[in-house]
Design an enzyme around this catalytic site. Structure first.
Site, PDB file in Angstrom:
ATOM      1  N   LYS A  69      -5.907  43.879  18.303  1.00 52.96           N
ATOM      2  CA  LYS A  69      -4.801  44.244  19.192  1.00 52.96           C
ATOM      3  C   LYS A  69      -3.680  43.205  19.173  1.00 52.96           C
ATOM      4  O   LYS A  69      -3.835  42.099  18.671  1.00 52.96           O
ATOM      5  CB  LYS A  69      -5.324  44.460  20.613  1.00 52.96           C
ATOM      6  CG  LYS A  69      -6.082  45.774  20.761  1.00 52.96           C
ATOM      7  CD  LYS A  69      -6.462  46.064  22.199  1.00 52.96           C
ATOM      8  CE  LYS A  69      -7.089  47.451  22.325  1.00 52.96           C
ATOM      9  NZ  LYS A  69      -7.531  47.730  23.717  1.00 52.96           N
ATOM     10  N   ARG A 106     -16.113  47.470  21.633  1.00 53.30           N
ATOM     11  CA  ARG A 106     -15.514  48.615  20.943  1.00 53.30           C
ATOM     12  C   ARG A 106     -14.643  48.053  19.818  1.00 53.30           C
ATOM     13  O   ARG A 106     -13.654  47.365  20.084  1.00 53.30           O
ATOM     14  CB  ARG A 106     -14.683  49.448  21.912  1.00 53.30           C
ATOM     15  CG  ARG A 106     -14.035  50.678  21.282  1.00 53.30           C
ATOM     16  CD  ARG A 106     -13.188  51.423  22.308  1.00 53.30           C
ATOM     17  NE  ARG A 106     -12.532  52.593  21.725  1.00 53.30           N
ATOM     18  CZ  ARG A 106     -11.363  52.576  21.086  1.00 53.30           C
ATOM     19  NH1 ARG A 106     -10.699  51.425  20.963  1.00 53.30           N
ATOM     20  NH2 ARG A 106     -10.839  53.681  20.581  1.00 53.30           N
TER      21      ARG A 106
END
Length: 287
Positions: A223, A257
């Site tokens: 991210k 995740r």
């Protein structure tokens, strides 16, 4: 011990679990995660399972702020064929469906055997989601976000950041409890409605989320909190992802995740051995 009920079988988190990402989108922020054709989807799922992933999270709508917002029909048209294929090829795998639409969630569970609903909006985009999840009686991933993926980065002002996020979960979890949703997974929402510095503050306070006594999911894979901080690209962010996954595990994360399953499974194995060694040292000191 934290557990969730998967079709009558308890999945425990005595050891953290890894959830592999399958994106059936053309516009996911990380190009390496995009799976379009049937062969790509099957190959990706095989990779997740072979590398030690226990859950597969399937999503058809990108959460990137620059991605186009899909309505229910278009999301379902992308998602359902992939879901049908995965369930046929991998009948026993635990499938998490990444959607904020109640109708998509209902179809995914009732017709294609999805096991978990992963709603990045925390029931805010579709007001029917909480009641539908209660009817479906499946685990629900409750994530923190403000607005929509397209507007979330305009909504990063908080009166007291950590307190506001914790209040969000206490309020929404109370609603789920009243509806009879028995299995809730807490996702603090790294990257959603948060600045880079807020994301790192959130990681530093991750242990506070154990007050809810529910499994904690951390999704920081490749991210912007990593690649913008380091001045690199998502494609170059695997090392930073592994570092933050390790930090999250040390703070008690139960589910990672990720795009890169093998590396995440290795993080779990190493951190679990560090924790075991620490426990043994403390035991010897007390003798």
């Amino acid at each position: 011990m934290k557990t969730i009920n998967i079709n009558g079988t308890l999945l425990d988190f005595s050891t953290p679990r890894v959830m592999g990402i399958v994106n059936v989108t053309p516009d996911s922020f990380f190009s390496g995660s995009r799976t379009q054709g049937a062969n790509d989807i099957v190959e990706r799922c095989n990779q997740i399972i072979n590398e030690g992933g226990v859950m597969i999270d399937v999503g058809a709508q990108s959460s990137s702020p620059v991605a186009r917002f899909l309505e229910v029909k278009e999301e379902a048209e992308r998602l359902i064929p992939a879901l049908k294929l995965i369930r046929k090829e991998f009948p026993d795998v635990i499938i998490s469906v990444d959607t904020f639409y109640a109708d998509v969630a209902k179809q995914a569970v009732e017709e294609y055997g999805a096991n978990i609903i992963n709603d990045i909006s925390g029931g805010q985009i579709d007001g029917r989601m909480f009641s539908v999840v209660a009817q479906l009686n499946v685990p629900y991933i409750l994530m923190h976000m403000r607005g929509t993926p397209q507007t979330m980065q305009e909504l990063t002002h908080y009166d007291n950041f950590i307190q506001d996020v914790l209040y969000y979960f206490s309020e929404r979890k109370a609603k789920l409890d009243m509806l009879g949703v028995n299995d809730v997974i807490i996702d603090p929402g790294f990257g959603f409605s948060k600045t880079i510095s807020q994301n790192y503050e959130l990681m530093a306070y991750l242990k506070y989320f154990h007050i809810f006594e529910e499994p904690i999911l951390v999704g920081i894979s490749r991210k912007s909190m990593i690649y913008k901080l380091l001045g690199i690209t998502p494609e170059e962010s695997l090392n930073g992802t592994s570092v933050l996954n390790s930090v999250a595990l040390l703070s008690g994360a139960d589910i990672l995740r990720v795009h890169d399953v093998k590396e995440a499974v290795e993080c779990v194995k190493i951190i679990e051995n560090v924790k075991l060694a620490h426990k043994e040292i403390c035991s010897h000191i007390l003798e």
